[in-house]
Design an enzyme around this catalytic site. Structure first.
Site, PDB file in Angstrom:
ATOM      1  N   ASP A  42      -7.227  36.164  15.460  1.00 63.14           N
ATOM      2  CA  ASP A  42      -7.160  34.803  15.684  1.00 63.14           C
ATOM      3  C   ASP A  42      -7.148  33.805  14.251  1.00 63.14           C
ATOM      4  OD1 ASP A  42      -7.037  35.805  18.194  1.00 63.14           O
ATOM      5  OD2 ASP A  42      -8.356  34.217  18.837  1.00 63.14           O
ATOM      6  N   ASP A  43      -6.310  32.778  14.493  1.00 67.11           N
ATOM      7  CA  ASP A  43      -6.644  31.625  13.496  1.00 67.11           C
ATOM      8  C   ASP A  43      -6.079  31.532  12.243  1.00 67.11           C
ATOM      9  OD1 ASP A  43      -8.105  30.702  15.598  1.00 67.11           O
ATOM     10  OD2 ASP A  43     -10.219  30.665  14.659  1.00 67.11           O
ATOM     11  N   HIS A  92      -1.711  30.441  20.370  1.00 64.80           N
ATOM     12  CA  HIS A  92      -2.886  29.957  20.301  1.00 64.80           C
ATOM     13  C   HIS A  92      -2.976  28.518  20.062  1.00 64.80           C
ATOM     14  CE1 HIS A  92      -7.036  30.732  19.954  1.00 64.80           C
ATOM     15  NE2 HIS A  92      -7.261  30.540  18.434  1.00 64.80           N
ATOM     16  N   HIS A  96      -5.412  23.794  18.006  1.00 70.00           N
ATOM     17  CA  HIS A  96      -6.598  24.497  17.906  1.00 70.00           C
ATOM     18  C   HIS A  96      -7.748  23.568  18.422  1.00 70.00           C
ATOM     19  CE1 HIS A  96      -9.985  27.633  17.210  1.00 70.00           C
ATOM     20  NE2 HIS A  96      -8.831  28.395  17.342  1.00 70.00           N
ATOM     21  N   HIS A 185     -10.845  37.846  13.576  1.00 67.22           N
ATOM     22  CA  HIS A 185     -10.358  36.704  12.681  1.00 67.22           C
ATOM     23  C   HIS A 185      -9.419  37.264  11.610  1.00 67.22           C
ATOM     24  CE1 HIS A 185     -13.023  34.599  15.646  1.00 67.22           C
ATOM     25  NE2 HIS A 185     -12.050  33.667  15.590  1.00 67.22           N
TER      26      HIS A 185
HETATM   27 ZN   LIG Z   1      -9.030  30.362  17.669  1.00 67.09          ZN
END
Ligand SMILES: [Zn+2]
Length: 236
Positions: A42-43, A92, A96, A185
């Protein structure tokens, strides 16, 4: 939880995307000799992402990335690389934020604009979604269902209070079961070393590293708007 969802979901909308229409493979022995696991990141995208892609490529491992939409344009080449190397790219959102703390119209825009952006940049239309901060409610679930997205949570979260690549690696290697979804992540360099160790050690134990859509296709039944904490239904 998934079992309850699947039980309740017998009459639910079944996906219409190409891969979702496929049936899970037979539960006969030969299929189960391979254990499947899905790494998710993620991210990103960040500078770390390309190093993770390098690690995955040399080991022929596939993963799923949930990038933040607002960072995608500046890393468009890396996003295209991700797609061309057969990784899955999930939604996603753009900014965010917690989708449960905004109006349904704004939440819908966060989701639909991310879908459009990722499709434009990578040529892949997302089929999976991870909610920022795990924030979900019925309104958000409806928006996801109407956009052809399944909600992907996780069954292993090795970064919880973990500050070293070794700890992250060990938690995954010691806990991995067929069908697991691992929450990582691609934002700090420990993920690179952890990924290397996880893939090497679990490959030696007979695990195959697949994308989340492939994991669900091979181990469960895909249902729009449903939540998956592992890729397995009762067959696992
Ligand atoms: Zn996230």
């Amino acid at each position: 939880m998934l079992r309850e969802i699947l039980a309740l979901g017998m009459g639910a909308i079944v996906g219409t995307t190409a891969w979702s229409a496929e049936q899970p493979l037979s539960t006969s022995g030969s299929v189960r000799t391979v254990k499947l696991i899905a790494l998710t990141y993620d991210d990103g995208p960040t500078a770390v992402t390309s190093r993770i892609l390098d690690v995955l490529k040399t080991r022929n491992a596939k993963a799923t990335f949930f990038p933040i939409g607002s960072k995608v344009h500046e890393a468009a080449a890396m996003m295209r690389r991700m797609a061309s190397e057969s990784h899955a790219i999930g939604n996603h959102t753009i900014n965010h934020l917690r989708l449960t703390e905004m109006s349904p119209d704004v939440a819908r825009a966060e989701i639909e604009e991310a879908n459009a952006l990722l499709t434009e940049v990578t040529g892949q239309r997302p089929t999976v979604f991870r909610p920022p901060y795990a924030a979900l409610n019925d309104s958000v679930r409806d928006i996801l269902r109407s956009n052809g997205l399944a909600i992907i949570m996780w069954s292993i979260y090795p970064e919880r209070l973990a500050f070293s690549a070794t700890t992250v690696r060990d938690r995954v290697v010691e806990n991995a079961r067929d069908g697991d979804i691992v929450f990582l992540h691609d934002t700090s360099s420990q993920a690179v070393e952890a990924t290397q160790g996880i893939v090497d050690e679990l490959s030696a134990k007979g695990f195959e590293f697949v994308t989340v859509p492939e994991l669900i296709r091979r181990r469960a039944t895909f249902s729009l708007g449903s939540t998956y904490e592992t890729g397995c239904d009762t067959a696992c």
